[in-house]
Each structure stands twice: as structure tokens, then as C-alpha cells.
Design a protein around this motif. Structure first.
Motif, mmCIF file in Angstrom:
data_model
loop_
_atom_site.group_PDB
_atom_site.id
_atom_site.type_symbol
_atom_site.label_atom_id
_atom_site.label_comp_id
_atom_site.label_asym_id
_atom_site.label_seq_id
_atom_site.Cartn_x
_atom_site.Cartn_y
_atom_site.Cartn_z
ATOM 1 N N PHE A 20 0.848 -1.189 0.000
ATOM 2 C CA PHE A 20 0.000 0.000 0.000
ATOM 3 C C PHE A 20 0.886 1.242 0.000
ATOM 4 O O PHE A 20 1.971 1.246 0.576
ATOM 5 C CB PHE A 20 -0.920 0.011 1.215
ATOM 6 C CG PHE A 20 -1.931 -1.103 1.219
ATOM 7 C CD1 PHE A 20 -3.079 -1.021 0.447
ATOM 8 C CD2 PHE A 20 -1.705 -2.242 1.978
ATOM 9 C CE1 PHE A 20 -4.001 -2.060 0.436
ATOM 10 C CE2 PHE A 20 -2.623 -3.283 1.977
ATOM 11 C CZ PHE A 20 -3.774 -3.189 1.200
ATOM 12 N N PHE A 21 0.367 2.295 -0.646
ATOM 13 C CA PHE A 21 1.153 3.505 -0.846
ATOM 14 C C PHE A 21 0.308 4.742 -0.578
ATOM 15 O O PHE A 21 -0.901 4.740 -0.816
ATOM 16 C CB PHE A 21 1.678 3.585 -2.288
ATOM 17 C CG PHE A 21 2.515 2.413 -2.699
ATOM 18 C CD1 PHE A 21 3.894 2.457 -2.598
ATOM 19 C CD2 PHE A 21 1.912 1.255 -3.184
ATOM 20 C CE1 PHE A 21 4.662 1.375 -2.971
ATOM 21 C CE2 PHE A 21 2.683 0.157 -3.560
ATOM 22 C CZ PHE A 21 4.052 0.216 -3.444
ATOM 23 N N ILE A 22 0.956 5.779 -0.090
ATOM 24 C CA ILE A 22 0.361 7.118 -0.101
ATOM 25 C C ILE A 22 0.526 7.663 -1.509
ATOM 26 O O ILE A 22 1.611 7.566 -2.092
ATOM 27 C CB ILE A 22 1.064 8.029 0.913
ATOM 28 C CG1 ILE A 22 0.836 7.514 2.335
ATOM 29 C CG2 ILE A 22 0.582 9.476 0.783
ATOM 30 C CD1 ILE A 22 1.713 8.189 3.372
ATOM 31 N N ILE A 23 -0.529 8.225 -2.066
ATOM 32 C CA ILE A 23 -0.458 8.830 -3.393
ATOM 33 C C ILE A 23 -0.810 10.306 -3.269
ATOM 34 O O ILE A 23 -1.800 10.669 -2.627
ATOM 35 C CB ILE A 23 -1.381 8.112 -4.412
ATOM 36 C CG1 ILE A 23 -1.326 8.819 -5.772
ATOM 37 C CG2 ILE A 23 -2.806 7.976 -3.899
ATOM 38 C CD1 ILE A 23 -2.064 8.085 -6.881
ATOM 39 N N HIS A 175 -8.977 -0.221 -4.518
ATOM 40 C CA HIS A 175 -7.633 0.127 -4.975
ATOM 41 C C HIS A 175 -7.209 1.528 -4.528
ATOM 42 O O HIS A 175 -6.032 1.881 -4.629
ATOM 43 C CB HIS A 175 -7.544 0.017 -6.495
ATOM 44 C CG HIS A 175 -7.889 -1.340 -7.014
ATOM 45 N ND1 HIS A 175 -7.119 -2.454 -6.761
ATOM 46 C CD2 HIS A 175 -8.947 -1.770 -7.750
ATOM 47 C CE1 HIS A 175 -7.667 -3.517 -7.330
ATOM 48 N NE2 HIS A 175 -8.775 -3.132 -7.922
ATOM 49 N N VAL A 176 -8.172 2.326 -4.040
ATOM 50 C CA VAL A 176 -7.863 3.660 -3.520
ATOM 51 C C VAL A 176 -8.837 3.946 -2.384
ATOM 52 O O VAL A 176 -10.004 3.554 -2.437
ATOM 53 C CB VAL A 176 -7.954 4.740 -4.622
ATOM 54 C CG1 VAL A 176 -9.383 4.927 -5.118
ATOM 55 C CG2 VAL A 176 -7.373 6.058 -4.148
ATOM 56 N N PHE A 177 -8.347 4.628 -1.330
ATOM 57 C CA PHE A 177 -9.209 4.922 -0.190
ATOM 58 C C PHE A 177 -8.540 5.928 0.736
ATOM 59 O O PHE A 177 -7.325 6.120 0.712
ATOM 60 C CB PHE A 177 -9.544 3.639 0.595
ATOM 61 C CG PHE A 177 -8.341 2.918 1.153
ATOM 62 C CD1 PHE A 177 -7.897 3.155 2.448
ATOM 63 C CD2 PHE A 177 -7.640 1.994 0.383
ATOM 64 C CE1 PHE A 177 -6.793 2.496 2.968
ATOM 65 C CE2 PHE A 177 -6.536 1.324 0.891
ATOM 66 C CZ PHE A 177 -6.106 1.578 2.185
ATOM 67 N N ARG A 178 -9.371 6.547 1.552
ATOM 68 C CA ARG A 178 -8.916 7.334 2.689
ATOM 69 C C ARG A 178 -9.267 6.572 3.962
ATOM 70 O O ARG A 178 -10.010 5.591 3.922
ATOM 71 C CB ARG A 178 -9.627 8.690 2.731
ATOM 72 C CG ARG A 178 -9.404 9.588 1.524
ATOM 73 C CD ARG A 178 -10.192 10.879 1.695
ATOM 74 N NE ARG A 178 -10.114 11.747 0.540
ATOM 75 C CZ ARG A 178 -9.167 12.659 0.344
ATOM 76 N NH1 ARG A 178 -8.221 12.807 1.250
ATOM 77 N NH2 ARG A 178 -9.162 13.417 -0.740
ATOM 78 N N CYS A 187 -3.345 3.961 -1.826
ATOM 79 C CA CYS A 187 -3.693 3.102 -2.952
ATOM 80 C C CYS A 187 -2.950 1.778 -2.805
ATOM 81 O O CYS A 187 -2.008 1.665 -2.023
ATOM 82 C CB CYS A 187 -3.362 3.764 -4.283
ATOM 83 S SG CYS A 187 -1.596 3.860 -4.672
ATOM 84 N N ASP A 188 -3.393 0.784 -3.561
ATOM 85 C CA ASP A 188 -2.739 -0.519 -3.503
ATOM 86 C C ASP A 188 -1.729 -0.666 -4.624
ATOM 87 O O ASP A 188 -1.497 0.265 -5.429
ATOM 88 C CB ASP A 188 -3.772 -1.646 -3.535
ATOM 89 C CG ASP A 188 -4.438 -1.793 -4.895
ATOM 90 O OD1 ASP A 188 -4.276 -0.900 -5.768
ATOM 91 O OD2 ASP A 188 -5.132 -2.809 -5.091
#
Length: 211
Positions: A20-23, A175-178, A187-188
Motif C-alpha cells: 500500500f502507498f500514499i499517493i 484500490h484507492v481509499f482514505r 492506494c494498492d
């Protein structure tokens, strides 16, 4: 305002890297910024507010179509990903990537974009992330959890470094969330790979397990 002690990093957290990553939009560097302004900001803002809210999925949120303008005196032409007063601004190319991976995770509002000479610029969009998941595994993560006068009762504070581990059974196919407790967008690996494979500029990723 109270703060829980950070949880020490464990060896197992190393295996969470790359999941998981910060975007977020990247910095330009050298003191440069995008030369963007919202020409009809007063019309788009809520009554009594001084800034425009990010898109929330309501088709009637804005009184009229957003109008972005390029002001060369303030900065350069926008890249595929920018942050303007807390609103994500994305290009057609990045919108297509986001939609191809997670069409239910994002909302887009088409903008008019006028160049400095008055001619129309490329198609740009306000972009918002719609999905909020209480997915952080707090017991496995290393993060300061501030409690007190916050909208949702607490806040994840990454200052000083953090290692965020998510419950994959809660994330599911997203695949994306807060999260409810931070402004950060996550995001994944699938979205990470799709963006990196595309010819887009201005996107920054930070591994959530080492942030």
C-alpha cells in the motif's frame, strides 16, 4: 490533547512493504509551483466559505462548471497531477488510469481551462476520492494516534515517521481509499503499477509501511 505512544516496528512489518502507498502530487522543486487559479472561485464556494470544496460526488455540488486559468506570473503549466487549494487537479490521461483501475473510488468534475493568451488549454478535472475505509491495523502499525477535538475523535499523525499496516480483509477489492482519521489518500499495488506504467507526470508515491 492526548497522544498514544508509537508502536515499535516489528520484523513482520518489512513484509508489508510494497503493498500500500500514499499517493499525492509531487513537489515541483526549485521554488516553482503550477500557475493555476480558479477563475470562478467565488461562485463555486459554499455560501460564507472562502475556498472551494473538493468534489464529493454530488452532481449539483457546484453552481457552474469550474474554470481554471493559467497565470504564468505565478507558475508553470500544470502537470498531470496537481494540488490546488486542497483539490486534486488531474489530466485526461491520469483520469483514464484512475478510472481503469478503480472507477468507483474516484469522482471527476470536468473543468474549462484557459491559457494565458485566452486560448483553451488541455482538458483538466477536479478529482476527489470517494471511498473511506477504517482499515488501519492500529495494533500492527507504528503511528502516533492523537485523540481529542477531531472530527472523528482521533487523528493519525505520521510526523517523525510511521509504518502503516492495513487490514486486507477490510480493504477488500478497493484500490484507492482514505481513512476516517487522516486526510491522506492510500492506494494498492495495482493502482501504483498502473500509474507508473502510464506516461504521466507529477505523481508521488510513498510506501505506507515506511512513511
Amino acid at each position: 490533547m492526548a497522544s498514544e505512544a508509537p508502536i515499535p516496528v516489528t520484523v513482520g512489518n518489512a513484509f508489508e512493504k510494497g503493498k500500500f502507498f500514499i499517493i499525492e502530487p509531487s513537489f515541483w522543486g526549485g521554488g516553482r509551483i503550477p500557475g493555476l487559479e480558479i477563475a470562478n472561485e467565488d461562485t463555486l464556494a459554499l455560501p460564507g466559505a472562502h475556498t472551494v470544496e473538493p468534489p464529493n460526488g454530488d452532481p449539483n455540488q457546484y453552481a457552474e462548471r469550474p474554470h481554471l486559468i493559467h497565470v504564468p506570473e505565478e507558475g508553470g503549466l500544470p502537470r498531470d497531477f496537481e494540488n490546488l487549494y486542497g483539490i486534486w487537479i488531474v489530466s485526461e490521461a491520469l483520469k483514464c488510469v484512475f478510472e481503469s483501475v478503480d472507477p468507483d473510488g474516484f469522482v471527476f468534475v470536468a473543468c474549462d481551462f484557459t491559457l494565458a493568451d485566452g486560448s483553451p488549454g488541455s482538458q483538466l478535472y477536479f478529482c476527489g476520492v470517494l471511498r473511506t475505509l477504517d482499515a488501519l491495523d492500529e495494533s500492527a502499525s507504528r503511528v502516533k494516534i492523537e485523540t481529542g477535538d477531531f472530527v472523528n475523535g482521533k487523528y493519525y499523525d505520521r510526523s517523525g515517521g510511521a509504518s502503516l499496516i492495513f487490514k486486507e480483509e477490510v480493504v477488500g477489492s478497493a484500490h484507492v481509499f482514505r481513512t476516517p482519521f487522516a486526510l491522506t489518500v492510500f492506494c494498492d499495488r495495482m493502482l501504483y503499477d498502473a500509474v507508473n506504467a502510464a506516461d504521466v507526470a507529477g505523481v508521488k508515491f510513498i510506501d505506507a509501511a515506511d512513511c
